[in-house]
Design an enzyme around this catalytic site. Structure first.
Site, PDB file in Angstrom:
ATOM      1  N   ASP A   1     -83.972 -33.599 -20.862  1.00  0.00           N
ATOM      2  CA  ASP A   1     -83.654 -32.591 -19.867  1.00  0.00           C
ATOM      3  C   ASP A   1     -84.187 -32.917 -18.481  1.00  0.00           C
ATOM      4  O   ASP A   1     -83.583 -32.557 -17.480  1.00  0.00           O
ATOM      5  CB  ASP A   1     -84.130 -31.202 -20.318  1.00  0.00           C
ATOM      6  CG  ASP A   1     -85.577 -31.180 -20.799  1.00  0.00           C
ATOM      7  OD1 ASP A   1     -86.278 -32.199 -20.688  1.00  0.00           O
ATOM      8  OD2 ASP A   1     -86.000 -30.114 -21.289  1.00  0.00           O
TER       9      ASP A   1
ATOM     10  N   ASP B   1     -97.926 -28.401 -20.489  1.00  0.00           N
ATOM     11  CA  ASP B   1     -97.661 -28.186 -21.913  1.00  0.00           C
ATOM     12  C   ASP B   1     -98.648 -28.862 -22.851  1.00  0.00           C
ATOM     13  O   ASP B   1     -98.937 -28.340 -23.925  1.00  0.00           O
ATOM     14  CB  ASP B   1     -96.239 -28.609 -22.289  1.00  0.00           C
ATOM     15  CG  ASP B   1     -95.176 -27.696 -21.702  1.00  0.00           C
ATOM     16  OD1 ASP B   1     -95.529 -26.569 -21.300  1.00  0.00           O
ATOM     17  OD2 ASP B   1     -94.012 -28.104 -21.644  1.00  0.00           O
TER      18      ASP B   1
END
Length: 710
Positions: A27, A402
């Protein structure tokens, strides 16, 4: 840094006849090709040119291969629909080199629904013809190998706007053929339409079919309405297997349904019943073989380790068994939004998830063994990076999105030392220069959105949390932190007045730096960037970049001579005339070997002070061009052998119209380009230089993890 995966792989594309030729799209991190010889992934988009926002072309919307020529591969690239028109890339050498054309429609490789597809398809019988299902502007066709594109207005000419949402549009294109290379266009083509475009274009179905090679299109009645078709695949016998699911994904939520379709009749094969599995969705489907023994692999999305992850049928969907939950080795639930059966080995099944790719090579076993296959695939997003003095026991401290903060001790292996916050963001870190075993940083745990400050006194082996936070830290996540000496810190949360602590974070006191004025509608994010003078722990520098090129606010460097308690504006600012720019497009760094030796990249050019900001020299030759920042990052590392200046200086920016990483060994008098066109990584967002090895820098590409030079 070898981390392995770390991001969302949105699609896997096998060549149908060449063994082990497999591509992965991501992505935000570009595309990869599988290397069977090394059992690793090779990045194939690092050389995509960087200039006026070209990092957005590292968001890969779709990939397609030519079944007649295994060297031809096509790539649809554009990260967000709101960024405007996208690009189509073409390669004749399996992605080693690319050419591109700009296309008159937007793409959304990092928008919701990004694993649906494939949107891009090559006609197997007439491979100069390609179709692309766009998010906002319907279906498009090329008859010259992707060089030019025309909207298929016989389906719809409607152009949605970004005001109508991200858009999922035409999500899948599939040719109904088992032949190739005939020279005659395949007559029957299917296009799956997402609910948003069905509504905007006043269509009557989520599936349309052409039986005259795309000249005209008609609605195909479907057994369910108002749902997405994330994947639709054709078996060798001409049977289609079609997934329907309630949400676009990532983690395509349910309820979900799987049907087989013979061109006229729909047969329900699998139902993720909302009364049993409320949120389970049909994320992906792949098939192998034909007839009554067709193998079907079904990816169950949004299950998060429940009763199903991969469902397998070896009798064309009559019966099913779970082949991942409860098996040995690794398992990966959640965003199972693309699954593929290897065309040359049906026992080899791979699927994507939120952190990469996982595979089994013994799918027929009663309990298959799964493992991650992410070697070479790096998609972690570094947010801040700092290198210690020469001789420290580690290479750098990486604060990443993350995956949190990590202390890197071996460049050949994944890191193991960190505060252990699991799924978290690391925002900033620093170490005491005279005592580098003392490391401090801060970040946020993503599960509860709580900001935490933490420190280690043993180079990352053990960690403790600060007992308090400075004002603004919880409300304004992100920012900058520096260590002046053990237990002495200055923390600048985003959009906040920085604070200092002299007791290892037990208490915090606000500095006298002025509050940052809000700019732009909704409040454009700002912040002070802090650096500590490595030769004088009483000196701390704070940089306010002005917030934006259009803010009309001054760009100011402030200096503290009492360890960051109070600051005064650099007296040289009026004559320096530094540009104003966004926080993320500017940087400040010190030469750790000399007191008061300070460098600023103001977004357009480079400024140098050798007297702690009393006066500044503008470095000639840097200037923004073609939409690329003239100087966005600066780092200082070990000096070249025999160099008169005590540090090598690296700048990310534009000189003479050429964007790149530029190196000076003589304090900015002369510069040479340090990278080349094959190593652009979609732009560079973070950079730090090594103090042990001359010529070694660490950089983060756009969604490409952390890379280093030798």
């Amino acid at each position: 840094m070898k981390f392995g995966g770390g991001g969302y792989v949105t699609g896997l594309v096998f060549h149908p006849t060449t063994s082990n030729l497999l591509y992965a799209r991501t992505d935000i991190g570009g595309a990869y090709r599988w290397n069977q010889a090394t059992s690793s992934w090779t990045p194939i988009t690092d050389g995509i040119g960087f200039g006026g926002g070209e990092n957005r072309f590292h968001g890969i919307e779709s990939l397609a291969v030519d079944p007649n020529d295994d060297r031809l591969v096509y790539m649809a690239a554009g990260m967000y629909t709101f960024e405007g028109n996208a690009r189509m890339y073409m390669s004749s050498d399996r992605g080693d080199n690319w050419t591109h054309v700009d296309v008159p429609f937007a793409m959304g490789g990092n928008n919701p629904g990004r694993a649906m597809g494939e949107r891009l398809a090559v006609d197997p019988n007439k491979p100069t013809t390609l179709y692309f299902g766009s998010r906002l502007a319907g279906l498009w066709k090329s008859t010259d190998s992707a060089k030019t594109w025309t909207q298929v207005t016989s389906l719809s000419s409607v152009q949605m706007t970004t005001a109508q949402g991200y858009g999922n549009g035409v999500s899948v294109v599939v040719f109904d053929t088992g032949t190739k290379g005939s020279g005659t266009a395949t007559p029957t083509i299917y296009a799956a339409i997402s609910p948003d475009y069905v509504s905007a274009a006043n269509l009557t179905s989520s599936l349309y079919r052409s039986t005259d090679a795309g000249a005209t299109w008609s609605a195909v009645p479907t057994p369910v309405t108002g749902m997405y078709i994330p994947h639709m695949v054709r078996a060798a016998d001409g049977m289609f297997y079609v997934g329907f699911t309630a949400a676009a994904g990532p983690g395509a939520g349910g309820p979900g349904r799987l049907y087989k379709f013979d061109g006229s009749t729909w047969t329900l094969l699998k139902s993720e019943d909302p009364t049993q599995w409320t949120s389970y969705g049909i994320g992906s489907v792949s098939v192998s073989g034909s007839g009554a023994t067709t193998r079907i692999a079904l990816g169950v999305s949004n299950s998060w380790g429940g009763g199903e992850i991969v469902q397998l049928s070896d009798d064309a969907g009559k019966t099913w068994r779970e082949i991942e939950v409860g098996t040995s080795g690794e398992t990966a639930s959640g965003w199972v939004d693309d699954i593929e059966i290897d065309p040359s080995n049906p026992d080899h099944i791979l699927h994507v998830h939120g952190g990469g790719i996982i595979e089994t090579t013994n799918a027929s076993a009663a309990k298959p063994t799964w493992k991650g296959t992410v070697a070479g695939l790096e998609e972690t997003a570094t947010l801040a990076l700092v290198t210690p003095p020469a001789g420290a026991s580690y290479n750098f401290v990486n604060s990443a999105g993350d995956v949190g903060l990590w202390v890197q001790t071996d460049l050949t292996k994944p890191p193991t030392l960190g505060p252990g916050l699991g799924w978290s963001n690391g925002y900033s870190a620093d170490m005491a220069w005279t005592e580098p075993n003392y490391i401090a940083g801060f970040g946020m745990t993503n599960g509860d959105a709580k900001v935490k400050g933490y420190w280690s006194g043993d180079a990352g082996k053990t960690w403790s949390f600060f007992s308090s936070l400075p004002a603004g830290a919880q409300q304004n996540q992100g920012g900058s932190l520096v260590v002046t000496s053990r237990n002495n810190l200055v923390w600048a949360p985003s959009n906040s007045v920085p604070s200092y602590s002299t007791n290892n974070g037990a208490t915090w006191v606000a500095t006298n730096l002025p509050p940052l004025a809000t700019i732009g509608a909704g409040g454009w994010s700002r912040g002070y960037l802090l650096v500590a003078d490595r030769q004088n722990p009483n000196k701390v520098y704070a940089y306010d970049s002005g917030g934006a090129t259009w803010s009309n606010l001054p760009s100011i460097v402030y200096i503290s001579t009492n360890g960051g308690k109070t600051f005064t504006a650099s007296p040289g600012m009026a004559s320096a005339k530094m540009a104003s720019d966004a926080y993320g497009s500017t940087f400040m760094a010190v030469n750790p070997n000399v007191e008061g030796d300070l460098w600023v990249a103001d977004g357009n050019t480079v400024h140098h002070s050798v007297d702690s900001g009393t006066s500044w020299t503008k470095i000639a030759g840097f200037a923004s061009a073609n939409g690329a920042s003239g100087a966005s990052l600066i780092a200082l590392g070990k000096a070249a052998p025999g160099a008169a200046y005590t540090a090598a200086v690296y700048v990310v920016g534009v000189r003479n119209g050429v964007w790149g990483v530029w190196l000076s060994n003589d304090a900015g008098a002369t510069w040479t380009r340090f990278n080349d066109d094959a190593h652009q990584f979609g732009g560079i967002g973070v950079m730090a230089a090594d103090h042990n090895v001359y010529g070694r820098i660490y950089v983060s590409g756009t969604g490409r993890g952390l890379l280093y030079s030798n």
